[in-house]
Design an enzyme around this catalytic site. Structure first.
Site, PDB file in Angstrom:
ATOM      1  N   LYS A   6       0.842  -1.212   0.000  1.00 35.76           N
ATOM      2  CA  LYS A   6       0.000   0.000   0.000  1.00 35.76           C
ATOM      3  C   LYS A   6       0.874   1.257   0.000  1.00 35.76           C
ATOM      4  CE  LYS A   6      -1.821   1.663   4.116  1.00 35.76           C
ATOM      5  NZ  LYS A   6      -1.463   3.034   4.398  1.00 35.76           N
ATOM      6  N   ASN A   7       1.876   1.257   0.881  1.00 38.09           N
ATOM      7  CA  ASN A   7       2.650   2.489   1.040  1.00 38.09           C
ATOM      8  C   ASN A   7       3.686   2.692  -0.065  1.00 38.09           C
ATOM      9  OD1 ASN A   7       1.077   3.086   3.202  1.00 38.09           O
ATOM     10  ND2 ASN A   7       2.529   2.422   4.754  1.00 38.09           N
ATOM     11  N   ARG A  34      -4.475   9.734   3.339  1.00 35.15           N
ATOM     12  CA  ARG A  34      -3.304  10.501   3.750  1.00 35.15           C
ATOM     13  C   ARG A  34      -2.433  10.879   2.555  1.00 35.15           C
ATOM     14  NH1 ARG A  34      -1.796  13.379   7.958  1.00 35.15           N
ATOM     15  NH2 ARG A  34       0.442  13.573   8.044  1.00 35.15           N
ATOM     16  N   CYS A  78      -5.356   7.430   8.529  1.00 31.86           N
ATOM     17  CA  CYS A  78      -5.474   6.976   9.912  1.00 31.86           C
ATOM     18  C   CYS A  78      -5.228   8.135  10.867  1.00 31.86           C
ATOM     19  CB  CYS A  78      -4.453   5.876  10.183  1.00 31.86           C
ATOM     20  SG  CYS A  78      -4.937   4.294   9.507  1.00 31.86           S
ATOM     21  N   ARG A  80      -0.965  14.275  13.166  1.00 29.32           N
ATOM     22  CA  ARG A  80      -0.003  13.972  12.090  1.00 29.32           C
ATOM     23  C   ARG A  80       0.334  15.261  11.343  1.00 29.32           C
ATOM     24  NH1 ARG A  80      -1.924   8.566   9.088  1.00 29.32           N
ATOM     25  NH2 ARG A  80       0.242   8.500   8.406  1.00 29.32           N
ATOM     26  N   PRO A  81       1.304  16.010  11.886  1.00 30.35           N
ATOM     27  CA  PRO A  81       1.640  17.298  11.266  1.00 30.35           C
ATOM     28  C   PRO A  81       2.217  17.135   9.853  1.00 30.35           C
ATOM     29  CG  PRO A  81       3.161  16.801  13.077  1.00 30.35           C
ATOM     30  CD  PRO A  81       2.146  15.704  13.053  1.00 30.35           C
ATOM     31  N   ASP A 122       4.287  19.759   8.551  1.00 30.75           N
ATOM     32  CA  ASP A 122       5.238  20.873   8.429  1.00 30.75           C
ATOM     33  C   ASP A 122       6.481  20.527   7.593  1.00 30.75           C
ATOM     34  OD1 ASP A 122       5.673  19.221  10.873  1.00 30.75           O
ATOM     35  OD2 ASP A 122       7.531  20.372  10.957  1.00 30.75           O
ATOM     36  N   ASP A 159       3.917   0.549  12.263  1.00 26.15           N
ATOM     37  CA  ASP A 159       2.728  -0.165  11.771  1.00 26.15           C
ATOM     38  C   ASP A 159       2.656  -1.608  12.278  1.00 26.15           C
ATOM     39  OD1 ASP A 159       2.209   2.115  10.340  1.00 26.15           O
ATOM     40  OD2 ASP A 159       3.025   1.363   8.461  1.00 26.15           O
ATOM     41  N   ARG A 199      -8.738  -0.761   3.985  1.00 25.90           N
ATOM     42  CA  ARG A 199      -7.908   0.300   3.401  1.00 25.90           C
ATOM     43  C   ARG A 199      -6.495  -0.234   3.149  1.00 25.90           C
ATOM     44  NH1 ARG A 199      -6.859   4.152   7.087  1.00 25.90           N
ATOM     45  NH2 ARG A 199      -5.546   4.882   5.435  1.00 25.90           N
TER      46      ARG A 199
HETATM   47  N1  EPU Z   1       6.003  14.221  11.046  1.00 26.62           N
HETATM   48  C1  EPU Z   1       6.078  15.566  11.355  1.00 26.62           C
HETATM   49  N2  EPU Z   1       5.912  16.474  10.344  1.00 26.62           N
HETATM   50  C2  EPU Z   1       5.662  16.098   9.057  1.00 26.62           C
HETATM   51  C3  EPU Z   1       5.592  14.728   8.755  1.00 26.62           C
HETATM   52  C4  EPU Z   1       5.751  13.807   9.770  1.00 26.62           C
HETATM   53  O1  EPU Z   1       6.281  15.935  12.506  1.00 26.62           O
HETATM   54  O2  EPU Z   1       5.547  16.970   8.185  1.00 26.62           O
HETATM   55  C5  EPU Z   1       6.178  13.224  12.114  1.00 26.62           C
HETATM   56  C6  EPU Z   1       4.900  12.432  12.381  1.00 26.62           C
HETATM   57  O3  EPU Z   1       4.054  13.093  13.276  1.00 26.62           O
HETATM   58  C7  EPU Z   1       5.438  11.140  12.956  1.00 26.62           C
HETATM   59  C8  EPU Z   1       6.736  10.940  12.185  1.00 26.62           C
HETATM   60  O4  EPU Z   1       7.077  12.228  11.665  1.00 26.62           O
HETATM   61  O5  EPU Z   1       5.731  11.303  14.305  1.00 26.62           O
HETATM   62  C9  EPU Z   1       6.651   9.940  11.068  1.00 26.62           C
HETATM   63  O6  EPU Z   1       5.700  10.327  10.087  1.00 26.62           O
HETATM   64  P1  EPU Z   1       5.912  10.026   8.539  1.00 26.62           P
HETATM   65  O7  EPU Z   1       5.758  11.309   7.797  1.00 26.62           O
HETATM   66  O8  EPU Z   1       7.145   9.244   8.370  1.00 26.62           O
HETATM   67  O9  EPU Z   1       4.643   9.115   8.235  1.00 26.62           O
HETATM   68  P2  EPU Z   1       3.649   9.241   7.016  1.00 26.62           P
HETATM   69  O10 EPU Z   1       4.402   9.432   5.762  1.00 26.62           O
HETATM   70  O11 EPU Z   1       2.545  10.153   7.335  1.00 26.62           O
HETATM   71  C10 EPU Z   1       3.802   6.688   6.505  1.00 26.62           C
HETATM   72  C11 EPU Z   1       2.870   5.522   6.319  1.00 26.62           C
HETATM   73  C12 EPU Z   1       2.241   5.173   7.653  1.00 26.62           C
HETATM   74  C13 EPU Z   1       3.352   4.836   8.634  1.00 26.62           C
HETATM   75  C14 EPU Z   1       4.376   5.978   8.715  1.00 26.62           C
HETATM   76  C15 EPU Z   1       5.594   5.680   9.564  1.00 26.62           C
HETATM   77  C16 EPU Z   1       0.757   6.298   5.196  1.00 26.62           C
HETATM   78  C17 EPU Z   1       0.078   6.350   3.892  1.00 26.62           C
HETATM   79  N3  EPU Z   1       1.971   5.781   5.232  1.00 26.62           N
HETATM   80  O12 EPU Z   1       3.047   7.779   7.017  1.00 26.62           O
HETATM   81  O13 EPU Z   1       1.439   4.037   7.404  1.00 26.62           O
HETATM   82  O14 EPU Z   1       2.814   4.580   9.909  1.00 26.62           O
HETATM   83  O15 EPU Z   1       4.833   6.299   7.380  1.00 26.62           O
HETATM   84  O16 EPU Z   1       6.290   4.616   9.051  1.00 26.62           O
HETATM   85  O17 EPU Z   1       0.154   6.685   6.156  1.00 26.62           O
HETATM   86  C18 EPU Z   1      -0.259   2.467   7.821  1.00 26.62           C
HETATM   87  O18 EPU Z   1       0.103   1.896   6.777  1.00 26.62           O
HETATM   88  O19 EPU Z   1      -1.059   1.981   8.634  1.00 26.62           O
HETATM   89  C19 EPU Z   1       0.267   3.799   8.100  1.00 26.62           C
HETATM   90  C20 EPU Z   1      -0.306   4.632   8.939  1.00 26.62           C
END
Ligand code: EPU
Length: 427
Positions: free
Chosen positions: A20-21, A91, A115, A120-121, A123, A307, A399
């Site tokens: 998925k990711n 997302r 999710c 989930r910022p 920035d 995850d 999902r």
């Molecule tokens: N973060 C920030 N600022 C940002 C982006 C992230 O502070 O601009 C922080 C987040 O709050 C968190 C950390 O950085 O504490 C990691 O977030 P990341 O951006 O790496 O996660 P993501 O890209 O939003 C993806 C996966 C998630 C998975 C995370 C961590 C999706 C589509 N993809 O999310 O997958 O948990 O990486 O590996 O959400 C899932 O598949 O169930 C899932 C939630």
């Protein structure tokens, strides 16, 4: 909702679908080329369907045939600059910022969903895109972005965010000049995206383990690219845990990429799960009744993925002794714990983690799928619990798990999908 009558037993072998990711960012990245792109090993997931619909509404013809997805050729890159409201339900629609800012001068994008197990910022995404030359205004429900043209620069990510690394990679490919990204995430899904973009004609290289160089190109002109998505390492881990807890004798997991799950396998070994690595892409997990407690903490890749922690939590309810799970990525991602407790697990929460006292037998109950991984956690618990478990809000699970009921049925477990009666709504 899903109804499971437990305990159930599984055997035989199961094949893991595409990640998925990986597929979601790759679909967003594919918008950078007007040429036909064919993706193979595409999972049948709600999030993929939502993204297909969004891409169609942006003006690109997309079709899906089994696990093949085709983005058809277009005359010139010309997308609508209003991303439809559906984007707020997933997302990864946020990555459309990277691709559309490269092909349009201005775009409006609904705030992304997905999710919501934690704050989930975004920035890091916005900071990087601004460095590349985008102006972005954050409204309450929308982002409005425009640019006179993206330009390469050096960007250091405050945190190695997976999504932000992907967004900035996508945005840099057609930007003018050279971009250096420092402190990038290195998940297998990032490498998959880099490989895909390079096959399209992008020029991305690694300067070190966490630094990338992207030499901007004016267009991605490679014709007829076909690309195969990597297997989903979280789905693979889910079936491994199922095999340990509920196999009659053993469960073989095909498309289990050992290299992507080394830390997870190490943890299974510590807990006392018996398994055999059959090949670099397949794992046999034996029924493992003598499990021992352990302490784990999620980390940025190659550490334990966040995850996977809700999935390991079910395994640890069956381990003798006190286990600790901490999540350094999302310290509040434990909404599922109260449902495991309702089923008989002994769990207490502390700041940033949970403590599990095992082993306890689980009983069926009415529970809720708080998010995708929380949902699969209670489903796994339902498969080993005595009696009936009803999982509400189960759309969350679909999902992220392709053909789940079918796969479970093939290995001998029965789950029933039902439409929840909601009664007559009063307006
Ligand atoms: N973060 C920030 N600022 C940002 C982006 C992230 O502070 O601009 C922080 C987040 O709050 C968190 C950390 O950085 O504490 C990691 O977030 P990341 O951006 O790496 O996660 P993501 O890209 O939003 C993806 C996966 C998630 C998975 C995370 C961590 C999706 C589509 N993809 O999310 O997958 O948990 O990486 O590996 O959400 C899932 O598949 O169930 C899932 C939630």
């Amino acid at each position: 909702m899903i109804v499971v009558k437990g305990p159930q037993k599984v055997s035989g072998s199961v094949k893991v679908s595409g990640a998925k990711n990986s597929v979601l960012p790759i679909m967003c990245a594919a918008l950078l080329t007007k040429e036909k792109v064919e993706l193979e090993n595409v999972p049948n997931l709600n999030d993929v369907k939502v993204l297909i619909n969004i891409i169609k509404q942006l003006g690109r013809d997309v079709s899906m045939n089994g696990d093949r997805l085709i983005l058809h050729e277009m005359e010139k890159l010309n997308y609508s600059n209003h991303v439809p409201s559906e984007a707020s339900s997933i997302r990864y629609s946020l990555l459309l910022l990277g691709s559309l800012l490269s092909t349009s001068k201005s775009i409006t994008l609904p705030m992304p969903g997905g999710c919501n197990f934690s704050d989930r910022p975004i920035d890091v995404h916005l900071y990087g895109l601004k460095q590349l030359g985008a102006n972005i205004i954050e409204g309450e429900n929308h982002l409005v972005a425009n640019t006179i043209g993206l330009k390469g620069t050096e960007i250091t990510l405050r945190f190695p965010s997976v999504g932000a690394t992907e967004n900035l990679l996508i945005a840099s490919v057609l930007a003018e000049g050279e971009t250096i990204l420092r402190n990038v995430a290195r998940e297998p899904e990032i490498d998959d995206l880099v490989k895909f973009l390079n096959e399209l004609g992008a020029k991305i290289t690694y300067l070190g383990p966490n630094t990338m160089k992207i030499e901007g190109v004016p267009a991605l002109e490679k014709k007829g690219v076909t690309y195969k998505i990597i297997p989903d390492r979280i789905e693979a881990a889910t079936f491994a845990v199922l095999g340990a807890l509920a196999s009659r004798d053993s469960l073989t997991i095909e498309n289990f990429v050992v290299e992507h799950n080394l830390v997870f396998l190490n943890i299974l070994q510590r807990i006392g799960v018996n398994f055999e690595i059959i090949s670099p892409n397949s794992l046999k997990v034996y029924h493992s009744p003598n499990l021992v407690a352990t302490s784990i903490c999620t980390e940025v890749y190659p550490g334990l993925p966040t995850d996977i922690q809700p999935i390991l939590a079910v395994l640890l309810t069956q381990a003798e002794g006190e286990s600790i799970i901490e999540d350094s990525i999302y310290p509040t991602r434990f909404q599922y714990a109260k449902y495991l407790e309702k089923m008989g697990a002994h769990i207490s929460l502390f700041e940033g983690g949970i403590c599990i006292q095992g082993k306890t037998s689980l009983e069926g109950a009415e529970v809720f799928s708080s998010d995708l991984r929380g949902g699969i956690s209670v489903l796994l618990a339902g498969l080993i619990a005595k009696g009936e478990t009803v999982i509400k809000n189960s759309y969350q699970i679909f999902r992220g798990y392709s053909e789940l009921s079918l796969k479970l049925e093939k290995i001998g477990a029965e789950v029933e999908e039902k439409v929840e009666e909601v009664g007559v709504l009063a307006y």
